[in-house]
Design a protein around this motif. Structure first.
Motif, PDB file in Angstrom:
ATOM      1  N   ALA A  35       0.777  -1.046   0.114  1.00 14.39           N
ATOM      2  CA  ALA A  35       0.062  -0.035   0.073  1.00 14.39           C
ATOM      3  C   ALA A  35       0.816   1.155   0.134  1.00 14.39           C
ATOM      4  O   ALA A  35       2.094   1.193   0.730  1.00 14.39           O
ATOM      5  N   SER A  36       0.192   2.314  -0.452  1.00 20.77           N
ATOM      6  CA  SER A  36       1.143   3.559  -0.530  1.00 20.77           C
ATOM      7  C   SER A  36       0.283   4.592  -0.139  1.00 20.77           C
ATOM      8  O   SER A  36      -0.881   4.644  -0.357  1.00 20.77           O
ATOM      9  N   ASP A  37       0.966   5.945   0.347  1.00 20.19           N
ATOM     10  CA  ASP A  37       0.016   7.093   0.171  1.00 20.19           C
ATOM     11  C   ASP A  37       1.056   8.024   0.018  1.00 20.19           C
ATOM     12  O   ASP A  37       2.269   7.926   0.105  1.00 20.19           O
ATOM     13  N   TRP A  38       0.644   9.490   0.168  1.00 27.36           N
ATOM     14  CA  TRP A  38       1.221  10.625   0.105  1.00 27.36           C
ATOM     15  C   TRP A  38       0.970  11.473   0.965  1.00 27.36           C
ATOM     16  O   TRP A  38      -0.132  11.625   1.467  1.00 27.36           O
ATOM     17  N   LEU A  39       2.005  12.335   1.378  1.00 23.35           N
ATOM     18  CA  LEU A  39       1.791  13.363   2.703  1.00 23.35           C
ATOM     19  C   LEU A  39       2.230  14.731   1.860  1.00 23.35           C
ATOM     20  O   LEU A  39       1.491  14.873   0.970  1.00 23.35           O
ATOM     21  N   ALA A  40       2.748  15.730   2.643  1.00 18.82           N
ATOM     22  CA  ALA A  40       2.914  16.804   2.095  1.00 18.82           C
ATOM     23  C   ALA A  40       4.389  16.913   0.817  1.00 18.82           C
ATOM     24  O   ALA A  40       5.477  16.667   1.497  1.00 18.82           O
ATOM     25  N   GLY A  41       3.799  17.239  -0.304  1.00 19.42           N
ATOM     26  CA  GLY A  41       4.740  16.989  -1.426  1.00 19.42           C
ATOM     27  C   GLY A  41       4.234  17.336  -2.593  1.00 19.42           C
ATOM     28  O   GLY A  41       2.979  17.702  -2.512  1.00 19.42           O
ATOM     29  N   CYS A  42       4.947  16.917  -3.580  1.00 21.41           N
ATOM     30  CA  CYS A  42       4.267  17.210  -5.098  1.00 21.41           C
ATOM     31  C   CYS A  42       3.707  15.801  -5.923  1.00 21.41           C
ATOM     32  O   CYS A  42       3.427  16.220  -6.670  1.00 21.41           O
ATOM     33  N   ALA A  43       3.631  14.876  -5.158  1.00 22.68           N
ATOM     34  CA  ALA A  43       3.311  13.525  -5.705  1.00 22.68           C
ATOM     35  C   ALA A  43       4.299  13.064  -6.946  1.00 22.68           C
ATOM     36  O   ALA A  43       3.935  12.148  -7.735  1.00 22.68           O
ATOM     37  N   GLY A  44       5.470  13.850  -7.153  1.00 21.84           N
ATOM     38  CA  GLY A  44       6.433  13.294  -8.038  1.00 21.84           C
ATOM     39  C   GLY A  44       6.830  12.027  -7.711  1.00 21.84           C
ATOM     40  O   GLY A  44       7.353  11.130  -8.765  1.00 21.84           O
ATOM     41  N   CYS A  45       7.033  11.145  -6.682  1.00 22.66           N
ATOM     42  CA  CYS A  45       7.416  10.190  -6.451  1.00 22.66           C
ATOM     43  C   CYS A  45       6.667   9.018  -7.047  1.00 22.66           C
ATOM     44  O   CYS A  45       6.902   8.128  -7.517  1.00 22.66           O
ATOM     45  N   HIS A  46       5.044   9.315  -6.800  1.00 20.44           N
ATOM     46  CA  HIS A  46       4.060   8.652  -7.463  1.00 20.44           C
ATOM     47  C   HIS A  46       4.196   8.559  -9.023  1.00 20.44           C
ATOM     48  O   HIS A  46       3.939   7.743  -9.455  1.00 20.44           O
ATOM     49  N   MET A  47       4.447   9.873  -9.324  1.00 24.79           N
ATOM     50  CA  MET A  47       4.625  10.185 -10.939  1.00 24.79           C
ATOM     51  C   MET A  47       5.568   9.061 -11.093  1.00 24.79           C
ATOM     52  O   MET A  47       5.948   8.532 -12.268  1.00 24.79           O
ATOM     53  N   SER A  48       6.806   9.235 -10.589  1.00 25.88           N
ATOM     54  CA  SER A  48       7.972   8.405 -10.974  1.00 25.88           C
ATOM     55  C   SER A  48       7.880   6.700 -10.842  1.00 25.88           C
ATOM     56  O   SER A  48       8.246   6.231 -11.749  1.00 25.88           O
ATOM     57  N   LEU A  49       6.822   6.515 -10.077  1.00 26.95           N
ATOM     58  CA  LEU A  49       6.301   5.015 -10.059  1.00 26.95           C
ATOM     59  C   LEU A  49       5.642   4.645 -11.223  1.00 26.95           C
ATOM     60  O   LEU A  49       5.985   3.775 -12.038  1.00 26.95           O
ATOM     61  N   LEU A  50       5.065   5.494 -11.586  1.00 29.49           N
ATOM     62  CA  LEU A  50       4.194   5.415 -12.873  1.00 29.49           C
ATOM     63  C   LEU A  50       5.289   5.273 -14.157  1.00 29.49           C
ATOM     64  O   LEU A  50       4.836   4.729 -15.289  1.00 29.49           O
ATOM     65  N   ASP A  51       6.290   6.227 -14.037  1.00 33.63           N
ATOM     66  CA  ASP A  51       7.104   6.136 -15.089  1.00 33.63           C
ATOM     67  C   ASP A  51       8.064   4.752 -15.293  1.00 33.63           C
ATOM     68  O   ASP A  51       8.861   4.548 -16.117  1.00 33.63           O
ATOM     69  N   ILE A  52       7.741   3.626 -14.378  1.00 36.44           N
ATOM     70  CA  ILE A  52       8.243   2.440 -14.658  1.00 36.44           C
ATOM     71  C   ILE A  52       7.558   1.712 -15.898  1.00 36.44           C
ATOM     72  O   ILE A  52       8.207   0.642 -16.422  1.00 36.44           O
ATOM     73  N   ASP A  53       6.713   2.518 -16.338  1.00 38.49           N
ATOM     74  CA  ASP A  53       5.779   1.956 -17.783  1.00 38.49           C
ATOM     75  C   ASP A  53       5.580   0.761 -17.778  1.00 38.49           C
ATOM     76  O   ASP A  53       4.769   0.336 -16.604  1.00 38.49           O
ATOM     77  N   GLU A  54       5.837  -0.070 -18.781  1.00 37.02           N
ATOM     78  CA  GLU A  54       5.189  -1.425 -18.624  1.00 37.02           C
ATOM     79  C   GLU A  54       5.746  -2.453 -17.624  1.00 37.02           C
ATOM     80  O   GLU A  54       5.191  -3.549 -17.265  1.00 37.02           O
ATOM     81  N   ARG A  55       6.666  -2.027 -16.947  1.00 36.71           N
ATOM     82  CA  ARG A  55       7.065  -2.934 -15.963  1.00 36.71           C
ATOM     83  C   ARG A  55       6.274  -2.628 -14.744  1.00 36.71           C
ATOM     84  O   ARG A  55       6.271  -3.622 -13.936  1.00 36.71           O
ATOM     85  N   ILE A  56       5.275  -2.046 -14.832  1.00 38.24           N
ATOM     86  CA  ILE A  56       4.325  -2.073 -13.688  1.00 38.24           C
ATOM     87  C   ILE A  56       3.531  -3.294 -13.675  1.00 38.24           C
ATOM     88  O   ILE A  56       3.001  -3.977 -12.786  1.00 38.24           O
TER      89      ILE A  56
END
Length: 180
Positions: free
Chosen positions: A7-28
């Motif tokens: 499970a994951s969640d975000w706190l105070a930030g820009c959500a860039g880490c979850h965007m980077s997670l999505l950048d794993i592309d087809e490896r997801i």
């Protein structure tokens, strides 16, 4: 043993880490095959299972009472907790607010900004989260794995998820420490 629940969640930030997670592309797809991806900001489920998950991942700093509640809930419901990104690991950009008094920061944000209308006021509804000094995640709850970067690159995130999915604790060293 079944697939590890994550499970994951975000706190105070820009959500860039979850965007980077999505950048794993087809490896997801590989991650989805190896894990049971539960609550995340990008799924319908928004809180980790009450029965618990194997891995909790939090991005962002803790800057108010709501963030603190989310961090404590995730810690209580996960076996391993991952601090993802510089905000979670160090406090990051949100911690720059610590250089000022909270009242001064709120006045600038809600009253003095160029985009604020003439009736701008600092919200004071008791339902709102209470601002506090910005903290790294480890200042609030114990963290097991630290993944720095702003954001960590997709290859590092894939490596971390792959290792966790296979029951191994990832080592964030060498080329895994680089970020853009």
């Amino acid at each position: 043993m079944g697939k590890p629940k994550i499970a994951s969640d975000w706190l105070a930030g820009c959500a860039g880490c979850h965007m980077s997670l999505l950048d794993i592309d087809e490896r997801i797809i590989k991650v989805a095959e190896l894990t049971d991806l539960r609550a995340t900001p990008i799924t319908d489920l928004k809180e980790p299972d009450e029965s618990g998950v194997d891995v909790g991942i939090l991005e962002g700093a803790v800057n108010n009472s709501a963030n603190e509640e989310v961090a404590k809930r995730m810690r209580s419901r996960c076996g391993l907790l991952v601090a993802l990104g510089d905000c979670a690991v160090f406090g990051g950009v949100p911690a720059m607010r610590n250089l000022f008094k909270i009242d001064d920061s709120l006045r600038r944000a809600y009253v003095e900004t160029e985009s604020t209308d003439a009736e701008g006021k600092i919200p004071d509804d008791p339902e709102l989260a209470v601002p506090q000094k910005v903290k790294a995640l480890n200042d609030v709850v114990p963290v097991d794995i630290f993944v720095p970067g702003c954001p960590p690159d997709a290859d590092t995130i894939f490596y971390v998820l792959s290792e966790l999915a296979q029951g191994r604790k990832p080592e964030i060293i060498g080329d895994k420490l680089h970020w853009h």
